[in-house]
Design an enzyme around this catalytic site. Structure first.
Site, short mmCIF file in Angstrom:
data_model
loop_
_atom_site.label_atom_id
_atom_site.label_comp_id
_atom_site.label_asym_id
_atom_site.label_seq_id
_atom_site.Cartn_x
_atom_site.Cartn_y
_atom_site.Cartn_z
N LYS A 51 -11.53 -3.89 18.26
CA LYS A 51 -10.16 -4.31 18.53
C LYS A 51 -9.78 -4.14 20.00
CE LYS A 51 -8.72 -3.10 13.80
NZ LYS A 51 -7.71 -3.85 13.04
N ASN B 157 0.86 -1.19 0.00
CA ASN B 157 0.00 0.00 0.00
C ASN B 157 0.89 1.24 0.00
OD1 ASN B 157 0.55 0.84 2.86
ND2 ASN B 157 -0.30 -1.21 3.21
N PRO C 67 -3.36 -12.06 10.06
CA PRO C 67 -3.86 -11.86 11.43
C PRO C 67 -4.12 -10.38 11.68
CG PRO C 67 -1.49 -12.35 11.41
CD PRO C 67 -1.99 -12.54 10.01
N ASP C 68 -5.09 -10.09 12.55
CA ASP C 68 -5.31 -8.71 12.98
C ASP C 68 -4.37 -8.48 14.18
OD1 ASP C 68 -6.18 -6.37 14.25
OD2 ASP C 68 -8.21 -6.61 13.44
N ILE C 69 -3.28 -7.81 13.92
CA ILE C 69 -2.22 -7.68 14.94
C ILE C 69 -2.76 -6.98 16.18
CG2 ILE C 69 0.09 -6.73 15.42
CD1 ILE C 69 0.65 -6.86 12.40
N ASP D 165 -4.13 -6.55 4.76
CA ASP D 165 -5.15 -7.42 5.36
C ASP D 165 -5.09 -8.84 4.80
OD1 ASP D 165 -6.49 -5.90 7.33
OD2 ASP D 165 -7.29 -4.64 5.74
O1 PMT Z 1 3.03 6.01 6.61
P1 PMT Z 1 2.45 7.33 6.11
O2 PMT Z 1 2.70 7.54 4.64
O3 PMT Z 1 2.90 8.49 6.95
O4 PMT Z 1 0.87 7.25 6.25
C1 PMT Z 1 0.30 7.22 7.53
C2 PMT Z 1 -0.93 6.29 7.60
C3 PMT Z 1 -2.05 6.87 6.75
C4 PMT Z 1 -0.57 4.89 7.09
C5 PMT Z 1 -1.31 6.18 9.12
O5 PMT Z 1 -1.57 7.46 9.63
C6 PMT Z 1 -2.53 5.31 9.32
O6 PMT Z 1 -3.67 5.73 9.20
N1 PMT Z 1 -2.28 4.02 9.65
C7 PMT Z 1 -3.28 2.97 9.74
C8 PMT Z 1 -3.62 2.50 8.38
C9 PMT Z 1 -4.55 1.31 8.38
O7 PMT Z 1 -4.12 0.28 7.96
O8 PMT Z 1 -5.69 1.47 8.91
P2 PMT Z 1 -6.80 0.27 9.06
O9 PMT Z 1 -8.05 0.99 9.29
O10 PMT Z 1 -6.72 -0.66 7.92
O11 PMT Z 1 -6.35 -0.51 10.36
C10 PMT Z 1 -6.77 -0.12 11.66
C11 PMT Z 1 -5.69 -0.42 12.67
O12 PMT Z 1 -5.48 -1.85 12.74
C12 PMT Z 1 -4.34 0.18 12.35
O13 PMT Z 1 -3.76 0.66 13.55
C13 PMT Z 1 -3.53 -0.98 11.78
O14 PMT Z 1 -2.14 -0.85 12.09
C14 PMT Z 1 -4.14 -2.17 12.51
N2 PMT Z 1 -4.12 -3.42 11.73
C15 PMT Z 1 -4.67 -3.47 10.48
C16 PMT Z 1 -4.67 -4.67 9.79
C17 PMT Z 1 -4.10 -5.82 10.40
N3 PMT Z 1 -4.08 -6.97 9.77
N4 PMT Z 1 -3.58 -5.74 11.63
C18 PMT Z 1 -3.59 -4.56 12.32
O15 PMT Z 1 -3.12 -4.50 13.45
#
Ligand code: PMT
Length: 399
Positions: free
Chosen positions: A339, A208, A303-305, A277
């Site tokens: 979460k 991404n 996995p959802d970390i 994901d």
């Molecule tokens: O790195 P940059 O270019 O500065 O950009 C910053 C950012 C936009 C990446 C950052 O600010 C941000 O928003 N990060 C989270 C991006 C994301 O994956 O969001 P999500 O809504 O998909 O996930 C929600 C949370 O679950 C996140 O904290 C993610 O780290 C966590 N997660 C997601 C998927 C997964 N399989 N395991 C996780 O733990």
């Protein structure tokens, strides 16, 4: 910005690295600081006061007496500022400081000032290794002054060894730390940053647009505020922030293992990483050939970390980020609940100056106890400051 509105005095003593103080002055001014330069007589043999006047907009001070000097400058200058940085600091300057000598404007200011002082030595490597110089360094550190270690490399005299002025970036970060509140001193903070790479074959992967900038800013600011920071980073071109331990990973499963290994000893986890994901169900051992016009790739969920780790939480503060293009608040709140997080940073990613790969970000910090903090567009360091303010408020008192 760490330097906005700050008043910084740069003391320049006589070494070849004096020319690098000009870049330091420029960077501080562009970072929002008001900069006053004080030069020793020897420093003026290497670079002129006019150089600093042009860069800072203020006349560089050069002498206690004579034309242009003010009667009580040697007291006032060191009191008016927020911090003093000596760059370069010669062996002679450090020797005078250690012995309490004030025989020119700069050394007299240093005796009369009670402000934080950052010393950035630069000299020949044999001079740096000399026991008298090393004794002086110990004395100055024992008095609570911050003395950076010179960097190794080829020196102006041709010798190779420790003696180069630390990089301007290193000096700026050390100065920012000196000016920051130490409200996270000794706290162990785990940060994730960047994208993950999920391999299709030896040369292709799913990923991404995350650059790591937001996560690296969190790590940098937490360190600046005194924390011991471990940064688990997906692939990123950014240099490791000064004083931060960086563990590099590629895939979501590697990131999970690294987070699980470090979580028990951490007091807070901030997951800014954009974790993939899904990963390809099978990874081709060889480069996939171009073949039929359509190709189907089967994906398996990663996995959802955050969810796995939050379930193990004892007293840790766990913070997620939510990258959203619509229904920002509602979608982020759902992730907070699902979460089991303490805080979520809802990240607006559908405007060009916010979210992935840019230097600015627009976020809303949402917490469990009625916390709803919408923030304007800020630099990623400023966002990090605001998020860490909330983390600091939630951390239990240090053990
Ligand atoms: O790195 P940059 O270019 O500065 O950009 C910053 C950012 C936009 C990446 C950052 O600010 C941000 O928003 N990060 C989270 C991006 C994301 O994956 O969001 P999500 O809504 O998909 O996930 C929600 C949370 O679950 C996140 O904290 C993610 O780290 C966590 N997660 C997601 C998927 C997964 N399989 N395991 C996780 O733990």
């Amino acid at each position: 910005m760490a330097f906005t509105g700050k008043r910084i005095l740069i003391g320049v003593s006589g070494g070849i690295a004096a020319y690098k103080a000009a870049e330091l002055a420029r960077r501080l001014v562009s970072g929002g600081a008001r900069v006053k330069v004080v030069m020793t007589r020897a420093a003026q043999e290497f670079v002129t006061p006019l150089t600093f006047q042009a860069l800072t907009g203020e006349k560089a001070a050069t002498a206690m007496f004579g034309p242009g000097s003010e009667p009580l400058e040697h007291i006032a200058l060191g009191q008016e500022v927020d911090a003093i940085v000596l760059a370069p600091a010669t062996a002679n300057l450090m020797g005078k400081m250690a012995a309490g000598i004030g025989d020119d404007l700069l050394t007299t200011i240093l005796l009369a000032s009670t402000k934080p002082i950052l010393i950035c030595p630069a000299m020949n490597c044999e001079m740096w290794a000399n026991p008298a110089v090393q004794d002086n360094v110990v004395k100055l550190r024992d008095r609570g002054l911050e003395v950076l270690h010179p960097e190794a490399g080829e020196l102006a005299c041709g010798a190779i060894g420790y003696g180069r002025l630390p990089e301007v970036e290193t000096i700026l970060e050390a100065l920012a730390q000196l000016l920051s509140p130490q409200d996270l001193a000794g706290r162990r903070i785990l940060v994730t940053a960047g994208p993950t790479h999920e391999d299709l074959d030896p040369v292709r992967f799913l990923t991404n647009r995350s650059s790591g900038k937001q996560g690296y800013a969190l790590a940098k600011v937490a360190r600046r505020r005194g924390a011991e920071v471990c940064l688990i980073s997906g692939p990123s071109h950014l240099p490791a922030p000064h004083g931060v331990e960086r563990l590099e990973v590629r895939t979501a499963r590697e990131m999970l293992d690294a987070v699980l290994a470090r979580f028990p000893e951490s007091e807070a986890l901030l997951m800014a990483a954009a974790v993939g994901d899904y990963h390809p169900t099978s990874r081709s051992e060889h480069k996939m050939k171009r073949g039929s016009p359509e190709l189907t790739v089967h994906l398996t969920q990663n996995p959802d970390i955050l969810k796995e780790v939050a379930a193990l939480k004892k007293k840790q503060v766990v913070v997620g980020f939510a990258a959203e293009t619509r229904d920002l608040e509602a979608a982020a709140r759902k992730k907070l609940e699902d979460k089991g997080l303490d805080l979520i940073v809802a990240n607006q990613v559908n405007r060009p100056d916010s979210g992935f790969a840019v230097d600015t970000n627009e976020v809303t910090i949402i917490g469990r106890k009625n916390l709803l903090l919408p923030l304007p567009l800020l630099s990623k360091e400023e966002v990090a400051e605001k998020v860490l303010d909330q983390v600091a408020a939630l951390l239990p008192p240090p053990r």
